[in-house]
Write an enzyme that holds these catalytic residues in place. Structure first.
Site, PDB file in Angstrom:
ATOM      1  CB  ILE A  50      -0.974  -0.002   1.206  1.00 24.68           C
ATOM      2  CG1 ILE A  50      -2.010  -1.119   1.050  1.00 24.68           C
ATOM      3  CG2 ILE A  50      -1.679   1.353   1.339  1.00 24.68           C
ATOM      4  CD1 ILE A  50      -2.939  -1.293   2.234  1.00 24.68           C
ATOM      5  NE  ARG A  99     -12.655  -9.376  13.127  1.00 28.26           N
ATOM      6  CZ  ARG A  99     -12.268  -8.625  12.108  1.00 28.26           C
ATOM      7  NH1 ARG A  99     -11.699  -9.172  11.067  1.00 28.26           N
ATOM      8  NH2 ARG A  99     -12.443  -7.314  12.128  1.00 28.26           N
ATOM      9  CB  VAL A 137      -4.452   2.142   6.599  1.00 27.74           C
ATOM     10  CG1 VAL A 137      -4.801   1.315   5.365  1.00 27.74           C
ATOM     11  CG2 VAL A 137      -4.549   3.638   6.312  1.00 27.74           C
ATOM     12  N   GLY A 138      -4.168  -0.088   8.865  1.00 25.85           N
ATOM     13  CA  GLY A 138      -3.880  -1.498   9.157  1.00 25.85           C
ATOM     14  C   GLY A 138      -5.055  -2.180   9.841  1.00 25.85           C
ATOM     15  NE  ARG A 176     -12.776  -2.329  -2.030  1.00 21.72           N
ATOM     16  CZ  ARG A 176     -12.099  -2.949  -1.075  1.00 21.72           C
ATOM     17  NH1 ARG A 176     -12.636  -3.078   0.145  1.00 21.72           N
ATOM     18  NH2 ARG A 176     -10.903  -3.448  -1.319  1.00 21.72           N
ATOM     19  CG  HIS A 223     -12.197  -1.718   6.702  1.00 23.86           C
ATOM     20  ND1 HIS A 223     -12.646  -1.483   5.431  1.00 23.86           N
ATOM     21  CD2 HIS A 223     -11.027  -2.384   6.559  1.00 23.86           C
ATOM     22  CE1 HIS A 223     -11.777  -1.983   4.560  1.00 23.86           C
ATOM     23  NE2 HIS A 223     -10.787  -2.537   5.229  1.00 23.86           N
TER      24      HIS A 223
END
EC number: 1.1.1.37
Length: 334
Positions: A16, A98, A129-130, A162, A187
């Site tokens: 990224i 998770r 962002v991670g 998106r 997210h």
């Protein structure tokens, strides 16, 4: 020329960042007259790769780039920051629960939050962002008590973009003609892409998306799952996670923080839920529709919420509350 600002990108040797750094350096994010000192942080085993990235940035000969610093030391990376873009995180490996992912990342973002608290400017804007981005962002904020929690946000702009793109494709218009889609919540695959308040420009006038499409079953079904599962679809096709589109979304997110949102338009970002009017519990890092002015966001109030939306908004809030609980157990013992 104004004074240079210090901008940190973590995970700077990764995919990224490789798509992101040029846009930051060339003025696409902070404007064409804002000099930048770019700080690149990654873990020690990645320093060789990071050297290559540093060389390339030097070779771009970008006039706004006053200095580039590559480091694996937090006390150097977080010093006097104006902006921190936290891209680096522990990726999910095959067979990883998770919960294990959360545990590994709580550790990382607790350290980075503490480093922000200790070394960065108190006015620093922090963009996480991670993944899991919402809970990582909350962890960092909790670990940086001297920095206002409003300064922390996480990226749901990729999901937002998106959603815009799917509507535009369906209607045969450009994404530019679609505005005010909303991403509510996490997210993750429980996020709720909502177009009840979205508008599309058709033949020069703005129409509601539901009215324009006249296809409620698509909007309440396939559209939502396509956006929710788009990241997984990219991985399946490309064997790598979204990098170009993620970098573009980060640029959009940070540029809007810096310069504000256009009149009559709102965007989605993960922010602290305290005091919201949509019945989302306080102290979650939840994606809301926001407008931004003078580098300060404000949740768009008073949007009517139907029963379909209510259920989806609560479902993703429940997932975030569970993630938070798990993360905070680890945080207490970390």
């Amino acid at each position: 020329m104004s004074e240079p600002i210090r901008v940190l990108v973590t995970g700077a040797a990764g995919q990224i960042a490789y798509s992101l750094l040029y846009s930051i350096g060339n003025g696409s994010v902070f404007g064409k007259d804002q000099p930048i000192i770019l700080v690149l942080l990654d873990i020690t085993p990645m320093m060789g790769v990071l050297d290559g990235v540093l060389m390339e940035l030097q070779d771009c000969a970008l006039p706004l780039l006053k200095d580039v610093i590559a480091t694996d030391k937090e006390e150097i990376a977080f010093k006097d920051l104006d902006v921190a873009i936290l891209v680096g995180s522990m990726p999910r490996r095959d067979g990883m629960e998770r919960k294990d992912l959360l545990k590994a990342n709580v550790k990382i973002f607790k350290c980075q939050g503490a480093a922000l608290d200790k070394y960065a400017k108190k006015s620093v804007k922090v963009i996480v962002v991670g993944n899991p981005a919402n809970t990582n962002c909350l962890t960092a904020s909790k670990s940086a008590p001297s920095i206002p929690k409003e300064n922390f946000s996480c990226l749901t702009r990729l999901d937002h973009n998106r959603a815009k793109a799917q509507i535009a494709l369906k209607l045969g218009v450009t994404s530019d003609d679609v505005k005010n889609v909303i991403i509510w919540g996490n997210h993750s695959s429980t996020q709720y892409p909502d177009v009840n308040h979205a508008k599309v420009k058709l033949q020069g006038k703005e129409v509601g998306v539901y009215e324009a499409l006249k296809d409620d079953s698509w909007l309440k079904g396939e559209f939502i799952t396509t956006v929710q599962q788009r990241g997984a679809a990219v991985i399946k096709a490309r064997k790598l996670s979204s990098a170009m589109s993620a970098a573009k979304a980060i640029c959009d997110h940070v540029r809007d923080i810096w310069f504000g949102t256009p009149e009559g338009e709102f965007v989605s970002m993960g922010i602290i839920s305290d005091g919201n009017s949509y019945g989302i519990p306080d102290d979650l890092l939840y994606s809301f529709p926001v407008t931004i002015k003078d580098k300060t966001w404000k949740v768009v109030e008073g949007l009517p919420i139907n029963d379909f939306s209510r259920e989806k908004m609560d479902l993703t809030a429940k997932e975030l509350a569970e993630e938070k609980e798990t993360a905070f157990e680890f945080l207490a013992s970390a």
